[in-house]
Design a protein around this motif. Structure first.
Motif, PDB file in Angstrom:
ATOM      1  N   PRO A  59       0.825  -1.202   0.000  1.00 59.37           N
ATOM      2  CA  PRO A  59       0.000   0.000   0.000  1.00 59.37           C
ATOM      3  C   PRO A  59       0.869   1.266   0.000  1.00 59.37           C
ATOM      4  N   THR A  60       0.479   2.245  -0.805  1.00 56.65           N
ATOM      5  CA  THR A  60       1.176   3.527  -0.843  1.00 56.65           C
ATOM      6  C   THR A  60       0.185   4.633  -0.522  1.00 56.65           C
ATOM      7  N   VAL A  61       0.586   5.536   0.356  1.00 57.40           N
ATOM      8  CA  VAL A  61      -0.271   6.633   0.812  1.00 57.40           C
ATOM      9  C   VAL A  61       0.486   7.941   0.618  1.00 57.40           C
ATOM     10  N   ALA A  62      -0.192   8.953   0.112  1.00 57.19           N
ATOM     11  CA  ALA A  62       0.403  10.276  -0.030  1.00 57.19           C
ATOM     12  C   ALA A  62      -0.227  11.231   0.969  1.00 57.19           C
ATOM     13  N   ALA A  63       0.603  11.874   1.786  1.00 53.42           N
ATOM     14  CA  ALA A  63       0.162  12.960   2.656  1.00 53.42           C
ATOM     15  C   ALA A  63       0.436  14.254   1.892  1.00 53.42           C
ATOM     16  N   VAL A  64      -0.574  14.754   1.217  1.00 57.03           N
ATOM     17  CA  VAL A  64      -0.411  15.899   0.306  1.00 57.03           C
ATOM     18  C   VAL A  64      -0.510  17.176   1.131  1.00 57.03           C
ATOM     19  N   THR A  65       0.644  17.677   1.510  1.00 57.87           N
ATOM     20  CA  THR A  65       0.755  18.762   2.477  1.00 57.87           C
ATOM     21  C   THR A  65       0.527  20.151   1.876  1.00 57.87           C
ATOM     22  N   GLY A  66       0.451  20.232   0.554  1.00 57.88           N
ATOM     23  CA  GLY A  66       0.279  21.533  -0.099  1.00 57.88           C
ATOM     24  C   GLY A  66       0.320  21.382  -1.602  1.00 57.88           C
ATOM     25  N   HIS A  67       0.870  22.384  -2.283  1.00 60.95           N
ATOM     26  CA  HIS A  67       0.867  22.417  -3.740  1.00 60.95           C
ATOM     27  C   HIS A  67       1.388  21.114  -4.339  1.00 60.95           C
ATOM     28  N   ALA A  68       0.652  20.599  -5.320  1.00 58.48           N
ATOM     29  CA  ALA A  68       1.060  19.387  -6.046  1.00 58.48           C
ATOM     30  C   ALA A  68       0.791  19.636  -7.522  1.00 58.48           C
ATOM     31  N   ASP A  89      -1.767   4.844  -4.039  1.00 58.08           N
ATOM     32  CA  ASP A  89      -3.043   4.163  -3.830  1.00 58.08           C
ATOM     33  C   ASP A  89      -4.059   5.059  -3.117  1.00 58.08           C
ATOM     34  N   THR A  90      -3.635   5.673  -2.018  1.00 51.15           N
ATOM     35  CA  THR A  90      -4.510   6.511  -1.198  1.00 51.15           C
ATOM     36  C   THR A  90      -3.856   7.868  -1.047  1.00 51.15           C
ATOM     37  N   ARG A  91      -4.652   8.940  -1.294  1.00 49.24           N
ATOM     38  CA  ARG A  91      -4.118  10.305  -1.281  1.00 49.24           C
ATOM     39  C   ARG A  91      -4.944  11.144  -0.312  1.00 49.24           C
ATOM     40  N   ILE A  92      -4.294  11.713   0.694  1.00 49.42           N
ATOM     41  CA  ILE A  92      -4.993  12.489   1.710  1.00 49.42           C
ATOM     42  C   ILE A  92      -4.428  13.907   1.698  1.00 49.42           C
ATOM     43  N   GLY A  93      -5.305  14.893   1.506  1.00 48.08           N
ATOM     44  CA  GLY A  93      -4.869  16.278   1.413  1.00 48.08           C
ATOM     45  C   GLY A  93      -5.066  17.046   2.708  1.00 48.08           C
ATOM     46  N   ALA A  94      -4.314  18.125   2.852  1.00 45.34           N
ATOM     47  CA  ALA A  94      -4.428  19.004   4.017  1.00 45.34           C
ATOM     48  C   ALA A  94      -5.643  19.909   3.850  1.00 45.34           C
ATOM     49  N   ALA A  95      -6.660  19.681   4.668  1.00 46.06           N
ATOM     50  CA  ALA A  95      -7.959  20.301   4.453  1.00 46.06           C
ATOM     51  C   ALA A  95      -7.925  21.823   4.522  1.00 46.06           C
ATOM     52  N   ASP A  96      -7.167  22.378   5.442  1.00 47.81           N
ATOM     53  CA  ASP A  96      -7.187  23.816   5.662  1.00 47.81           C
ATOM     54  C   ASP A  96      -5.905  24.493   5.189  1.00 47.81           C
ATOM     55  N   TYR A 107      -7.548  13.588  -7.878  1.00 47.19           N
ATOM     56  CA  TYR A 107      -6.155  13.644  -7.422  1.00 47.19           C
ATOM     57  C   TYR A 107      -6.024  13.196  -5.975  1.00 47.19           C
ATOM     58  N   LEU A 108      -7.075  13.434  -5.190  1.00 44.95           N
ATOM     59  CA  LEU A 108      -7.086  13.073  -3.772  1.00 44.95           C
ATOM     60  C   LEU A 108      -8.299  12.206  -3.484  1.00 44.95           C
ATOM     61  N   ASP A 109      -8.218  11.460  -2.391  1.00 42.84           N
ATOM     62  CA  ASP A 109      -9.358  10.651  -1.959  1.00 42.84           C
ATOM     63  C   ASP A 109     -10.132  11.293  -0.825  1.00 42.84           C
ATOM     64  N   GLU A 110      -9.413  12.026   0.025  1.00 46.59           N
ATOM     65  CA  GLU A 110     -10.059  12.622   1.187  1.00 46.59           C
ATOM     66  C   GLU A 110      -9.159  13.718   1.743  1.00 46.59           C
ATOM     67  N   LEU A 111      -9.697  14.451   2.716  1.00 47.58           N
ATOM     68  CA  LEU A 111      -8.949  15.519   3.379  1.00 47.58           C
ATOM     69  C   LEU A 111      -8.876  15.241   4.875  1.00 47.58           C
ATOM     70  N   ALA A 112      -7.836  15.769   5.496  1.00 48.66           N
ATOM     71  CA  ALA A 112      -7.685  15.703   6.947  1.00 48.66           C
ATOM     72  C   ALA A 112      -7.175  17.057   7.422  1.00 48.66           C
ATOM     73  N   PRO A 113      -7.458  17.441   8.657  1.00 47.95           N
ATOM     74  CA  PRO A 113      -6.917  18.707   9.167  1.00 47.95           C
ATOM     75  C   PRO A 113      -5.402  18.745   9.004  1.00 47.95           C
ATOM     76  N   THR A 114      -4.892  19.902   8.617  1.00 49.48           N
ATOM     77  CA  THR A 114      -3.455  20.024   8.363  1.00 49.48           C
ATOM     78  C   THR A 114      -2.625  19.544   9.538  1.00 49.48           C
ATOM     79  N   ALA A 115      -3.039  19.907  10.744  1.00 46.27           N
ATOM     80  CA  ALA A 115      -2.263  19.540  11.930  1.00 46.27           C
ATOM     81  C   ALA A 115      -2.199  18.037  12.148  1.00 46.27           C
ATOM     82  N   ASP A 116      -3.183  17.310  11.633  1.00 40.69           N
ATOM     83  CA  ASP A 116      -3.268  15.866  11.860  1.00 40.69           C
ATOM     84  C   ASP A 116      -2.878  15.052  10.634  1.00 40.69           C
ATOM     85  N   LEU A 117      -2.592  15.722   9.517  1.00 45.23           N
ATOM     86  CA  LEU A 117      -2.461  15.035   8.233  1.00 45.23           C
ATOM     87  C   LEU A 117      -1.435  13.912   8.259  1.00 45.23           C
TER      88      LEU A 117
END
Length: 234
Positions: free
Chosen positions: A94-103, A115-122, A175-185
């Motif tokens: 499994p591969t996961v991307a923590a998309v912290t900003g500009h991509a 496989d799974t892409r999670i973006g910084a919501a705020d 490009y992303l599957d879901e978002l999470a709060p930046t502090a918790d990403l």
């Protein structure tokens, strides 16, 4: 394993690959080599891989200092990047991307490859394939990854017309599957990697191969020839 811009650690069975060049997180030859090494280490020591960008920037794309150094240099970097992206796309774990900003550009392709892409919501960010807008062609591997991950409702806008999305729009565009709060990403992404890594490894690898082998077989043998044509060397 550490290089100037890439650091890999094993955290509770997850290979966490942190990319931070202190600037735009460009994809250079050194970064490509370091990520290949990280994937090698992950297969030996981990059950999943998580890619983490630096604060506000996941990756702005290929290293412009190389891209501006002539067709040979540009083609070499884009080709090497293609082999890496397809390796990530077919990586058995499994591969996961923590998309912290500009991509953007290669950064967006990295999102498509995971496989799974999670973006910084705020976090304000630009996500997308901007090649058409900057006067470049999109390599065939980028097109095929986009076809695999971007829904038809957004494909023309995202791929052909170079539309750029914010984080919420990037979820809709594929490009992303879901978002999470930046502090918790990062914590969320690592936890997701840990959870996915608990799935039976052989089954995960086998199903991924069935899903993606046809694309890989279509793309990988022709990467270098396609890139040469793209930069005017073919």
């Amino acid at each position: 394993m550490t290089t100037d811009a890439v650091t890999t650690t094993i955290e509770d069975g997850v290979a966490v690959v942190r990319i931070d060049d202190g600037k735009a997180n460009v994809v250079s030859h050194a970064v490509i080599d370091a990520i290949h090494a990280a994937l090698d280490r992950a297969e030996a020591e981990a059950t999943a891989v998580v890619f983490v960008g630096r604060e506000g920037k996941f990756s702005a794309g290929f290293d412009l200092s190389v891209m501006k150094d002539g067709p040979e240099a540009a083609g070499g970097l884009v080709g090497a990047g293609g082999h890496l992206m397809m390796r990530i796309f077919t990586h058995p774990q499994p591969t996961v991307a923590a998309v912290t900003g500009h991509a953007l550009a290669a950064g967006a392709i990295l999102c498509l490859a995971c496989d799974t892409r999670i973006g910084a919501a705020d976090t304000p960010a630009k996500v997308g394939l901007n090649e058409t807008a900057i006067g470049m062609s999109l390599p065939w591997y980028g097109v095929r990854l986009a076809e695999a991950r971007i829904p038809l409702t957004h494909r023309q806008r995202a791929v052909l017309q170079a539309e750029i999305f914010d984080m919420a729009g990037a979820v809709e565009a594929g490009y992303l599957d879901e978002l999470a709060p930046t502090a918790d990403l990062v914590e969320v992404a690592i936890d997701r990697g840990r959870t996915l890594g608990q799935l039976p490894a052989r089954s995960y690898a086998g199903v991924k191969d069935r899903l993606r082998a046809a694309i890989a077989e279509d793309v990988i043998p022709g990467i270098d020839a396609d890139v040469k044509t793209m930069v005017g060397l073919g």
